[in-house]
Design a protein around this motif. Structure first.
Motif, PDB file in Angstrom:
ATOM      1  N   ARG A  60      -7.251 -39.400  20.468  1.00 22.59           N
ATOM      2  CA  ARG A  60      -7.135 -39.086  19.342  1.00 22.59           C
ATOM      3  C   ARG A  60      -7.210 -39.029  17.705  1.00 22.59           C
ATOM      4  O   ARG A  60      -7.447 -38.644  16.728  1.00 22.59           O
ATOM      5  N   CYS A  61      -7.374 -41.014  17.877  1.00 19.81           N
ATOM      6  CA  CYS A  61      -8.032 -41.368  16.261  1.00 19.81           C
ATOM      7  C   CYS A  61      -9.205 -41.951  16.602  1.00 19.81           C
ATOM      8  O   CYS A  61      -9.871 -41.282  14.722  1.00 19.81           O
ATOM      9  N   LEU A  62      -9.798 -41.215  17.668  1.00 23.71           N
ATOM     10  CA  LEU A  62     -11.071 -40.895  18.054  1.00 23.71           C
ATOM     11  C   LEU A  62     -11.863 -39.767  17.161  1.00 23.71           C
ATOM     12  O   LEU A  62     -12.922 -39.813  17.070  1.00 23.71           O
ATOM     13  N   CYS A  63     -10.518 -38.959  17.309  1.00 27.28           N
ATOM     14  CA  CYS A  63     -11.119 -37.478  16.901  1.00 27.28           C
ATOM     15  C   CYS A  63     -10.303 -37.148  15.401  1.00 27.28           C
ATOM     16  O   CYS A  63      -9.929 -36.430  15.665  1.00 27.28           O
ATOM     17  N   CYS A  64      -9.968 -38.101  14.698  1.00 26.73           N
ATOM     18  CA  CYS A  64      -8.937 -37.934  13.129  1.00 26.73           C
ATOM     19  C   CYS A  64      -9.552 -36.221  12.694  1.00 26.73           C
ATOM     20  O   CYS A  64     -10.452 -36.397  12.585  1.00 26.73           O
ATOM     21  N   LYS A  65      -8.060 -35.306  12.402  1.00 25.09           N
ATOM     22  CA  LYS A  65      -8.246 -34.522  12.043  1.00 25.09           C
ATOM     23  C   LYS A  65      -8.742 -34.776  10.539  1.00 25.09           C
ATOM     24  O   LYS A  65      -8.966 -33.777   9.243  1.00 25.09           O
ATOM     25  N   GLY A  66      -7.697 -36.110   9.918  1.00 27.25           N
ATOM     26  CA  GLY A  66      -8.098 -36.490   8.118  1.00 27.25           C
ATOM     27  C   GLY A  66      -6.810 -37.257   7.850  1.00 27.25           C
ATOM     28  O   GLY A  66      -5.961 -37.052   8.617  1.00 27.25           O
ATOM     29  N   LYS A  67      -6.927 -37.770   6.991  1.00 25.22           N
ATOM     30  CA  LYS A  67      -6.273 -38.864   6.303  1.00 25.22           C
ATOM     31  C   LYS A  67      -5.031 -38.738   5.267  1.00 25.22           C
ATOM     32  O   LYS A  67      -4.533 -39.096   5.434  1.00 25.22           O
ATOM     33  N   GLU A  68      -4.931 -36.933   5.287  1.00 17.96           N
ATOM     34  CA  GLU A  68      -4.844 -36.514   4.332  1.00 17.96           C
ATOM     35  C   GLU A  68      -2.968 -36.128   4.793  1.00 17.96           C
ATOM     36  O   GLU A  68      -2.709 -35.398   5.801  1.00 17.96           O
ATOM     37  N   HIS A  69      -2.114 -35.747   3.909  1.00 18.81           N
ATOM     38  CA  HIS A  69      -0.538 -35.831   4.098  1.00 18.81           C
ATOM     39  C   HIS A  69      -0.656 -34.657   4.222  1.00 18.81           C
ATOM     40  O   HIS A  69      -0.715 -33.995   3.071  1.00 18.81           O
ATOM     41  N   LYS A  70      -0.252 -33.474   4.257  1.00 12.90           N
ATOM     42  CA  LYS A  70      -0.833 -32.032   4.753  1.00 12.90           C
ATOM     43  C   LYS A  70       1.510 -32.140   4.303  1.00 12.90           C
ATOM     44  O   LYS A  70       1.638 -30.572   4.259  1.00 12.90           O
ATOM     45  N   ILE A  71       1.804 -32.326   4.558  1.00  8.11           N
ATOM     46  CA  ILE A  71       3.493 -32.601   3.513  1.00  8.11           C
ATOM     47  C   ILE A  71       3.940 -33.545   3.384  1.00  8.11           C
ATOM     48  O   ILE A  71       4.292 -34.341   4.152  1.00  8.11           O
ATOM     49  N   ALA A  72       4.531 -34.003   2.662  1.00  4.09           N
ATOM     50  CA  ALA A  72       5.019 -34.686   1.539  1.00  4.09           C
ATOM     51  C   ALA A  72       6.293 -34.882   0.482  1.00  4.09           C
ATOM     52  O   ALA A  72       5.844 -34.129  -0.131  1.00  4.09           O
ATOM     53  N   ASP A  73       7.386 -35.675   0.273  1.00  2.00           N
ATOM     54  CA  ASP A  73       7.654 -35.751  -0.825  1.00  2.00           C
ATOM     55  C   ASP A  73       7.137 -36.984  -1.906  1.00  2.00           C
ATOM     56  O   ASP A  73       7.342 -36.890  -3.198  1.00  2.00           O
ATOM     57  N   GLU A  74       6.383 -38.112  -0.870  1.00  2.00           N
ATOM     58  CA  GLU A  74       5.842 -39.014  -1.869  1.00  2.00           C
ATOM     59  C   GLU A  74       5.049 -39.599  -0.399  1.00  2.00           C
ATOM     60  O   GLU A  74       5.254 -39.089   0.473  1.00  2.00           O
ATOM     61  N   THR A  75       4.207 -40.628  -0.631  1.00  6.44           N
ATOM     62  CA  THR A  75       3.508 -41.541   0.199  1.00  6.44           C
ATOM     63  C   THR A  75       3.620 -42.531  -0.761  1.00  6.44           C
ATOM     64  O   THR A  75       3.574 -43.288  -1.887  1.00  6.44           O
TER      65      THR A  75
END
Length: 328
Positions: A154-169
């Motif tokens: 799954r990491c070889l085909c990562c969809k993206g490094k953006e958090h789609k939901i987060a109160d903070e990062t």
């Protein structure tokens, strides 16, 4: 990684002490260094066991279902891919958004211990992430590999490094926000080039290894029924082990149909399978199909939009399209 763990522990301890959250959902070390397991922490003392490294592959989203049934708010640490599953569970009303405090954590990819073993290494005692390379430590010496050689599929085909939901990062290394992934449908396309008989034989060979441990079902965020049909004694299919080849096929086919349109492609099914069956590939076939038939849709990208199979428009593909496509 030590720096980010310190920040995670400090943040969690502060929210616990202030009473803003009842508990913290994260990872702790298992029996071996490559076994990081989901864990619930309820005090600063327990947080000493919190870990976060390249083996924190488990998706924590499904564990929120149980915790949300209790009183109080939950702090959950989430990798970018985990946030898709959290959104999907919110959409299905399986978890309550008001009870969540989501802290997105950066991710540089998770390692697959099976790929390490496939290199012929035994006596594993530790590892060191050097950025582009990973040094695996064994009782018989150390060996260094390109990190890409050891990543989970799954990491070889990562969809993206953006958090789609987060109160903070918590992102301390900007390099870990860059997505470098292969085409996740390339293997699906390879299967589609086979004849129907070849595809049937391929999946028969793969599914025949299934021991019906139910690990794929139990870990899947989309498999959240209170009682699964395969556990229903009145169904006639509740046997723990497969009694014939038909049942081998049906368990996985029914499960794949059940999560179609809802699967976030998190890859947990493949990660936990003790028989290394490429279950994620089966789900990706469905994802590719409905993207082509109904327009591109990414489950869990938000918590509001409905999956394509739960909506209808006059532009939807007619049943005849299945025959015309030929390789469905």
């Amino acid at each position: 990684m030590q720096e980010i763990i310190s920040v995670m522990k400090e943040k969690a301890a502060k929210l616990l002490a202030e009473g803003q959250v009842r508990c913290v959902l994260g990872w702790k070390r298992g029996e071996f260094f490559y076994e990081s397991t989901p864990a619930v922490f309820e005090s600063a003392e327990e947080l000493e066991e919190l870990v976060y490294d390249d083996f924190c592959g488990p998706n924590l989203a499904k564990y929120l279902i149980r915790e949300c049934a209790k009183e109080g708010k939950i702090l959950v640490f989430a990798k970018p891919c985990d946030t898709y599953s959290i959104n999907a569970l919110i959409r299905e009303h399986r978890v309550d958004r008001e009870k969540l405090y989501v802290v997105g954590v950066e991710c540089a990819g998770n390692l697959d211990v099976n790929k390490i073993r496939a290199k012929g290494l035994t006596g594993l005692v530790g590892f060191e992430d050097n950025g582009d390379t990973v040094t695996v430590k064994t009782l018989y010496g150390d060996e260094t590999f390109e990190k890409g050689e050891l990543l989970l599929e799954r990491c070889l085909c990562c969809k993206g490094k953006e958090h789609k939901i987060a109160d903070e990062t918590i992102v301390l290394n900007e390099e870990n926000t860059k997505t470098v992934g292969a085409d996740r449908f390339s293997e699906v396309a390879r299967l589609e080039e086979m004849t129907a008989d070849e595809r049937f034989e391929y999946w028969r060979e793969q599914l025949s290894r299934c021991i019906r441990c139910n690990a794929c079902r139990n870990v899947c965020p989309a498999c959240s029924c209170i009682k699964c049909v395969f556990d229903n004694d009145d169904s006639g299919i509740a046997s723990k082990a497969n009694t014939d080849t038909f049942e081998e096929n049906m368990f996985h086919i029914i499960r794949a149909f059940h999560v179609t349109g809802r699967c976030t492609d998190c890859g947990e099914c493949s990660r936990v399978c003790p028989q290394n069956i490429p279950l994620q590939l089966l789900n990706r076939k469905f994802i590719k199909d409905y993207n082509e038939l109904y327009g591109e849709y990414v489950s869990g990208e938000d918590s509001e939009s409905k999956p394509p199979l739960l909506t209808f428009t006059q532009e939807d593909a007619e049943p005849s399209i299945v025959k015309e496509r030929g390789n469905c």
